[in-house]
Design an enzyme around this catalytic site. Structure first.
Site, PDB file in Angstrom:
ATOM      1  N   HIS A  64       0.004  58.547  21.692  1.00  0.00           N
ATOM      2  CA  HIS A  64      -0.826  58.347  22.881  1.00  0.00           C
ATOM      3  C   HIS A  64      -0.594  56.982  23.526  1.00  0.00           C
ATOM      4  O   HIS A  64      -0.873  56.777  24.697  1.00  0.00           O
ATOM      5  CB  HIS A  64      -2.314  58.462  22.541  1.00  0.00           C
ATOM      6  CG  HIS A  64      -2.735  59.797  22.019  1.00  0.00           C
ATOM      7  ND1 HIS A  64      -2.660  60.950  22.777  1.00  0.00           N
ATOM      8  CD2 HIS A  64      -3.229  60.173  20.824  1.00  0.00           C
ATOM      9  CE1 HIS A  64      -3.111  61.972  22.052  1.00  0.00           C
ATOM     10  NE2 HIS A  64      -3.454  61.526  20.867  1.00  0.00           N
ATOM     11  N   HIS A  91      -3.932  47.904  22.978  1.00  0.00           N
ATOM     12  CA  HIS A  91      -3.056  49.003  23.347  1.00  0.00           C
ATOM     13  C   HIS A  91      -2.945  49.054  24.868  1.00  0.00           C
ATOM     14  O   HIS A  91      -3.697  48.377  25.574  1.00  0.00           O
ATOM     15  CB  HIS A  91      -3.599  50.330  22.804  1.00  0.00           C
ATOM     16  CG  HIS A  91      -4.940  50.659  23.376  1.00  0.00           C
ATOM     17  ND1 HIS A  91      -6.124  50.317  22.768  1.00  0.00           N
ATOM     18  CD2 HIS A  91      -5.296  51.243  24.556  1.00  0.00           C
ATOM     19  CE1 HIS A  91      -7.132  50.690  23.517  1.00  0.00           C
ATOM     20  NE2 HIS A  91      -6.667  51.254  24.621  1.00  0.00           N
ATOM     21  N   HIS A  93      -2.096  51.320  28.664  1.00  0.00           N
ATOM     22  CA  HIS A  93      -2.095  52.562  29.450  1.00  0.00           C
ATOM     23  C   HIS A  93      -1.168  52.329  30.628  1.00  0.00           C
ATOM     24  O   HIS A  93      -1.274  51.303  31.304  1.00  0.00           O
ATOM     25  CB  HIS A  93      -3.507  52.871  29.974  1.00  0.00           C
ATOM     26  CG  HIS A  93      -4.543  52.991  28.888  1.00  0.00           C
ATOM     27  ND1 HIS A  93      -4.903  54.203  28.337  1.00  0.00           N
ATOM     28  CD2 HIS A  93      -5.290  52.059  28.247  1.00  0.00           C
ATOM     29  CE1 HIS A  93      -5.827  54.007  27.406  1.00  0.00           C
ATOM     30  NE2 HIS A  93      -6.084  52.721  27.337  1.00  0.00           N
ATOM     31  N   GLU A 103      -6.166  52.275  34.091  1.00  0.00           N
ATOM     32  CA  GLU A 103      -7.311  53.175  33.971  1.00  0.00           C
ATOM     33  C   GLU A 103      -8.356  52.803  35.007  1.00  0.00           C
ATOM     34  O   GLU A 103      -8.772  53.624  35.821  1.00  0.00           O
ATOM     35  CB  GLU A 103      -7.878  53.110  32.548  1.00  0.00           C
ATOM     36  CG  GLU A 103      -6.871  53.609  31.527  1.00  0.00           C
ATOM     37  CD  GLU A 103      -7.514  54.309  30.374  1.00  0.00           C
ATOM     38  OE1 GLU A 103      -8.267  53.661  29.616  1.00  0.00           O
ATOM     39  OE2 GLU A 103      -7.289  55.534  30.222  1.00  0.00           O
ATOM     40  N   HIS A 116      -5.849  46.924  26.853  1.00  0.00           N
ATOM     41  CA  HIS A 116      -7.213  46.879  26.327  1.00  0.00           C
ATOM     42  C   HIS A 116      -7.239  46.165  24.988  1.00  0.00           C
ATOM     43  O   HIS A 116      -6.590  46.603  24.036  1.00  0.00           O
ATOM     44  CB  HIS A 116      -7.765  48.301  26.161  1.00  0.00           C
ATOM     45  CG  HIS A 116      -8.013  48.971  27.466  1.00  0.00           C
ATOM     46  ND1 HIS A 116      -7.969  50.338  27.628  1.00  0.00           N
ATOM     47  CD2 HIS A 116      -8.319  48.446  28.678  1.00  0.00           C
ATOM     48  CE1 HIS A 116      -8.237  50.624  28.901  1.00  0.00           C
ATOM     49  NE2 HIS A 116      -8.441  49.494  29.549  1.00  0.00           N
ATOM     50  N   THR A 199     -12.215  55.398  26.714  1.00  0.00           N
ATOM     51  CA  THR A 199     -11.532  56.194  27.745  1.00  0.00           C
ATOM     52  C   THR A 199     -10.741  57.345  27.140  1.00  0.00           C
ATOM     53  O   THR A 199      -9.996  58.019  27.844  1.00  0.00           O
ATOM     54  CB  THR A 199     -10.595  55.320  28.589  1.00  0.00           C
ATOM     55  OG1 THR A 199      -9.535  54.841  27.747  1.00  0.00           O
ATOM     56  CG2 THR A 199     -11.342  54.156  29.220  1.00  0.00           C
TER      57      THR A 199
HETATM   58  C1  SG5 Z   1      -6.279  54.383  22.603  1.00  0.00           C
HETATM   59  O1  SG5 Z   1      -7.536  54.185  23.270  1.00  0.00           O
HETATM   60  C2  SG5 Z   1      -6.304  53.714  21.234  1.00  0.00           C
HETATM   61  C3  SG5 Z   1      -7.542  54.058  20.464  1.00  0.00           C
HETATM   62  C4  SG5 Z   1      -8.754  53.761  21.275  1.00  0.00           C
HETATM   63  C5  SG5 Z   1      -8.702  54.552  22.549  1.00  0.00           C
HETATM   64  O2  SG5 Z   1      -5.984  55.752  22.479  1.00  0.00           O
HETATM   65  O3  SG5 Z   1      -5.220  54.181  20.462  1.00  0.00           O
HETATM   66  C6  SG5 Z   1      -4.558  53.310  19.702  1.00  0.00           C
HETATM   67  O4  SG5 Z   1      -4.643  52.116  19.842  1.00  0.00           O
HETATM   68  C7  SG5 Z   1      -3.707  53.959  18.668  1.00  0.00           C
HETATM   69  C8  SG5 Z   1      -4.481  54.383  17.443  1.00  0.00           C
HETATM   70  O5  SG5 Z   1      -7.567  53.257  19.293  1.00  0.00           O
HETATM   71  C9  SG5 Z   1      -7.737  53.867  18.098  1.00  0.00           C
HETATM   72  O6  SG5 Z   1      -7.846  55.048  17.968  1.00  0.00           O
HETATM   73  C10 SG5 Z   1      -7.785  52.894  16.949  1.00  0.00           C
HETATM   74  C11 SG5 Z   1      -8.803  53.264  15.913  1.00  0.00           C
HETATM   75  O7  SG5 Z   1      -9.897  54.165  20.531  1.00  0.00           O
HETATM   76  C12 SG5 Z   1     -10.618  53.232  19.885  1.00  0.00           C
HETATM   77  O8  SG5 Z   1     -10.399  52.037  19.949  1.00  0.00           O
HETATM   78  C13 SG5 Z   1     -11.754  53.810  19.103  1.00  0.00           C
HETATM   79  C14 SG5 Z   1     -12.672  52.774  18.586  1.00  0.00           C
HETATM   80  C15 SG5 Z   1      -9.891  54.276  23.433  1.00  0.00           C
HETATM   81  O9  SG5 Z   1      -9.999  52.891  23.651  1.00  0.00           O
HETATM   82  S1  SG5 Z   1     -10.215  52.386  25.083  1.00  0.00           S
HETATM   83  O10 SG5 Z   1     -11.481  52.904  25.560  1.00  0.00           O
HETATM   84  O11 SG5 Z   1     -10.153  50.957  24.999  1.00  0.00           O
HETATM   85  N1  SG5 Z   1      -9.080  52.929  26.027  1.00  0.00           N
HETATM   86 ZN    ZN Z   2      -7.520  51.810  26.361  1.00  0.00          ZN
END
Ligand code: SG5
Ligand code: ZN
Length: 263
Positions: A64, A91, A93, A103, A116, A199
């Protein structure tokens, strides 16, 4: 694709069928309409701890996004945040071209990428515990803007993207140690603040959002390297598609207010 959720055509509109929270009224991202923001001069300036130290990092592709985990204790507080928050991960987007990818959007305008920095309330002990708590998370969001020349501080990350094209999550790479403050824009005093959500599913409405005005610079050729990664989603021929447009469309503000740190 075969994954639990994705960004394929209208994919994000279907998240609420599986994750009911994704259909509630305090969702993220949003279109920040600057005419409608409420100025709040007393938010103050952020206090970042650990962002000035040299931090070792690992990066992986989870299908993702490009996810960076690191060794060290970094915190953010003040800036109107209700508590002290600890950095869990960051991470990105991005889009398939420079006209889209962020976003959040400002007055209807998107940026080519948004990063983010996901923090959890330190007193709650872990990201997992904080996700379901009110104001449990504080995400700092920064937009990228295209520059003529490469932003060299990004090369530590960008040069390694080619080694994590595989979306299985197995291809983890070790990055050089770096000061996180070097990745951020210089001016952290001008920002927007609102209450929102993750998100991505499960879209938990537990995020204190900060979206900064000052941008991180990136060249078009650096931006292109993100678009070479592969997604966990597959096409009709069962081939992995390039990881692009991993942004959620903007959500309605409903009764929420967006605050601005300055006039
Ligand atoms: C990304 O965004 C992150 C999620 C994050 C969501 O999909 O993915 C990664 O960094 C890869 C794993 O991070 C995780 O899943 C890490 C546990 O979700 C979270 O941070 C859940 C706490 C949503 O984050 S966002 O709203 O900042 N975009
Ligand atoms: Zn994010």
């Amino acid at each position: 694709g075969g994954s639990l959720w994705g960004y394929e055509k209208d994919g994000a509109a279907k998240w609420k069928d599986t994750f009911a929270t994704c259909g509630l009224n305090s969702q993220s991202p949003i279109d920040i309409q600057t005419e409608g923001v409420v100025v709040k001069n007393d938010l103050g300036t952020f206090k970042l701890t650990g962002y000035g130290g040299s931090i070792g990092m690992n990066m992986s592709n989870n299908g993702h996004t490009a996810k960076v985990v690191f060794n060290g204790d970094l915190y953010v507080e003040n800036g109107g945040l209700p508590a002290k928050y600890k950095l869990a991960q960051f991470h990105f987007h991005w889009g398939s071209d420079n006209t889209k990818g962020s976003e959040h959007i400002i007055n209807g305008n998107a940026f080519p990428m948004e990063v983010h920095f996901v923090h959890f309330k330190d007193s709650l002990g872990s990201l997992g515990a904080a996700v379901s708590e009110p104001e449990g998370l504080a995400v700092l969001g920064f937009f990228f803007e295209i520059s003529e020349t490469d932003n060299k501080v990004l090369n530590n990350i960008i040069d390694h993207l080619a080694n994590i094209t595989d979306p299985s999550g197995n291809s983890e790479v070790v990055l050089s140690a770096q000061k996180f403050e070097d990745l951020l824009p210089k001016n952290l005093d001008n920002f927007y603040r609102y209450s929102g959500s993750l998100t991505t599913p499960p879209c938990s409405e537990t995020v204190v959002w900060t979206v900064f005005e000052d941008t991180i610079k990136i060249s078009s050729s650096q931006m292109a390297k993100f678009r070479e990664m592969f997604s966990s989603e597959v096409d009709a021929q069962n081939n992995h598609v390039h990881l692009q447009n991993n942004y959620r469309p903007v959500q309605l503000l409903h009764s929420r207010k967006v605050y601005s740190s300055h006039n």
